[in-house]
Design a protein around this motif. Sequence first.
Motif, PDB file in Angstrom:
ATOM      1  N   HIS A  90     -29.258  -1.942 -22.651  1.00  0.00           N
ATOM      2  CA  HIS A  90     -30.450  -1.619 -21.860  1.00  0.00           C
ATOM      3  C   HIS A  90     -30.098  -1.227 -20.421  1.00  0.00           C
ATOM      4  CE1 HIS A  90     -32.639  -3.292 -25.230  1.00  0.00           C
ATOM      5  NE2 HIS A  90     -31.916  -4.396 -25.134  1.00  0.00           N
ATOM      6  N   GLY A  91     -28.810  -1.041 -20.145  1.00  0.00           N
ATOM      7  CA  GLY A  91     -28.385  -0.633 -18.810  1.00  0.00           C
ATOM      8  C   GLY A  91     -28.508  -1.714 -17.772  1.00  0.00           C
ATOM      9  N   TYR A  92     -28.493  -2.984 -18.209  1.00  0.00           N
ATOM     10  CA  TYR A  92     -28.743  -4.098 -17.296  1.00  0.00           C
ATOM     11  C   TYR A  92     -27.456  -4.843 -16.976  1.00  0.00           C
ATOM     12  CZ  TYR A  92     -30.621  -8.503 -15.471  1.00  0.00           C
ATOM     13  OH  TYR A  92     -30.902  -9.590 -14.680  1.00  0.00           O
ATOM     14  N   ASN A  93     -27.247  -5.132 -15.681  1.00  0.00           N
ATOM     15  CA  ASN A  93     -26.091  -5.919 -15.264  1.00  0.00           C
ATOM     16  C   ASN A  93     -26.354  -6.501 -13.879  1.00  0.00           C
ATOM     17  OD1 ASN A  93     -23.337  -6.352 -13.875  1.00  0.00           O
ATOM     18  ND2 ASN A  93     -22.780  -6.080 -16.028  1.00  0.00           N
ATOM     19  N   VAL A  94     -26.584  -7.810 -13.827  1.00  0.00           N
ATOM     20  CA  VAL A  94     -26.966  -8.445 -12.572  1.00  0.00           C
ATOM     21  C   VAL A  94     -25.823  -8.436 -11.554  1.00  0.00           C
ATOM     22  CG1 VAL A  94     -26.362 -10.794 -13.310  1.00  0.00           C
ATOM     23  CG2 VAL A  94     -28.121 -10.456 -11.546  1.00  0.00           C
ATOM     24  N   VAL A  95     -24.578  -8.552 -12.004  1.00  0.00           N
ATOM     25  CA  VAL A  95     -23.460  -8.572 -11.062  1.00  0.00           C
ATOM     26  C   VAL A  95     -23.347  -7.229 -10.346  1.00  0.00           C
ATOM     27  CG1 VAL A  95     -20.973  -8.876 -10.774  1.00  0.00           C
ATOM     28  CG2 VAL A  95     -22.214 -10.277 -12.443  1.00  0.00           C
ATOM     29  N   ILE A  96     -23.321  -6.158 -11.114  1.00  0.00           N
ATOM     30  CA  ILE A  96     -23.219  -4.836 -10.497  1.00  0.00           C
ATOM     31  C   ILE A  96     -24.408  -4.579  -9.577  1.00  0.00           C
ATOM     32  CG2 ILE A  96     -23.243  -2.352 -10.977  1.00  0.00           C
ATOM     33  CD1 ILE A  96     -21.591  -2.975 -13.498  1.00  0.00           C
ATOM     34  N   TRP A  98     -36.468   3.369 -20.070  1.00  0.00           N
ATOM     35  CA  TRP A  98     -35.295   2.667 -20.590  1.00  0.00           C
ATOM     36  C   TRP A  98     -34.796   1.649 -19.580  1.00  0.00           C
ATOM     37  CZ3 TRP A  98     -29.919   4.074 -19.046  1.00  0.00           C
ATOM     38  CH2 TRP A  98     -28.974   3.261 -19.684  1.00  0.00           C
ATOM     39  N   LEU A  99     -34.750   2.021 -18.326  1.00  0.00           N
ATOM     40  CA  LEU A  99     -34.229   1.138 -17.290  1.00  0.00           C
ATOM     41  C   LEU A  99     -35.240   0.065 -16.909  1.00  0.00           C
ATOM     42  CD1 LEU A  99     -32.477   3.633 -14.848  1.00  0.00           C
ATOM     43  CD2 LEU A  99     -31.386   2.034 -16.406  1.00  0.00           C
ATOM     44  N   ASN A 100     -34.716  -0.985 -16.262  1.00  0.00           N
ATOM     45  CA  ASN A 100     -35.545  -2.076 -15.774  1.00  0.00           C
ATOM     46  C   ASN A 100     -36.610  -1.537 -14.814  1.00  0.00           C
ATOM     47  OD1 ASN A 100     -36.595  -4.414 -14.638  1.00  0.00           O
ATOM     48  ND2 ASN A 100     -34.610  -5.376 -14.337  1.00  0.00           N
ATOM     49  N   GLU A 129     -26.327  -0.005 -12.181  1.00  0.00           N
ATOM     50  CA  GLU A 129     -26.040  -0.891 -13.317  1.00  0.00           C
ATOM     51  C   GLU A 129     -25.795  -0.054 -14.570  1.00  0.00           C
ATOM     52  OE1 GLU A 129     -28.911  -4.096 -13.988  1.00  0.00           O
ATOM     53  OE2 GLU A 129     -29.848  -3.532 -12.087  1.00  0.00           O
ATOM     54  N   ALA A 130     -26.761   0.812 -14.873  1.00  0.00           N
ATOM     55  CA  ALA A 130     -26.680   1.622 -16.085  1.00  0.00           C
ATOM     56  C   ALA A 130     -25.511   2.595 -16.038  1.00  0.00           C
ATOM     57  CB  ALA A 130     -27.989   2.378 -16.282  1.00  0.00           C
TER      58      ALA A 130
END
Length: 267
Positions: free
Chosen positions: A147-153, A217-219, A235-236
Amino acid sequence: MWAWLRRRARTIPEALWQRTLDRYPFLASLTEPERAHLRRLSSRFLAQKEFHGTERLHISDEIALAIAAQACLPLLHLDQRGKALAWYSDFVGIVVHRREVLAQRETMDHDGVVHRYREVLAGEAMHKGPVMLNWRDVAHAGAQAEHGYNVVIHEFVHKMDMQSGRADGCPPLPPGFMGTRSAGAAQRLWLATLQPAYQAFREQVIMAERFGGEPPWLNAYGATSLVEFFAVTCEAYFVNRARFELELPALVPLYDAFFNRSGPLPS
């Protein structure tokens, strides 16, 4: 334990590194030279930062390295002359919660009325202050890449954005960025590309939330501001580039230029 790894941060054990790659396919899919450089960069990151767990969360080597490797991914091709980590030079501490946290907020409107509310935070980057993350999202970043999600990035890109003095959706750009002749021209080019993409995304979110349109698609959090759109799209870009290219093709050359994806890896 984390203290062991920090003392020997220049020698990340092979088994630990391999487990990290196995947990995060978007890291494993890097080329062999990229993985080797990411490992070196992660070692230097670990030597410079301090991790603090809350709610009795023990910061293990696995947790520290998982965060370090993902935090360093945006810097992978920026490490010319060994200075890439300067992007993260304004802080030392990384606070890790077990899960999302509920933060108390207050704002003042134009009439001087103070409004208090609660906000659920997956992470937070403070200007010249620590980065806050939650381990649940970090741990599941491999699956969430779909889902293109990454909290660290997301949070570490905010740190990059803040290097210009404040987060505004336009990080400091190098001289000659994409053929421009001045810092002002580079910023104008950046915003002329990013803002239309942001407006289109914001309209898609509004249509989905108010009128039952196709959700993005993205948050959807990326629709709150240009600053958050920059972080959400980054992130994505790093964890699901194939889908990113389909969804936001106009941003591909812009981000490729900024993150130097076509440039050689540092020796």
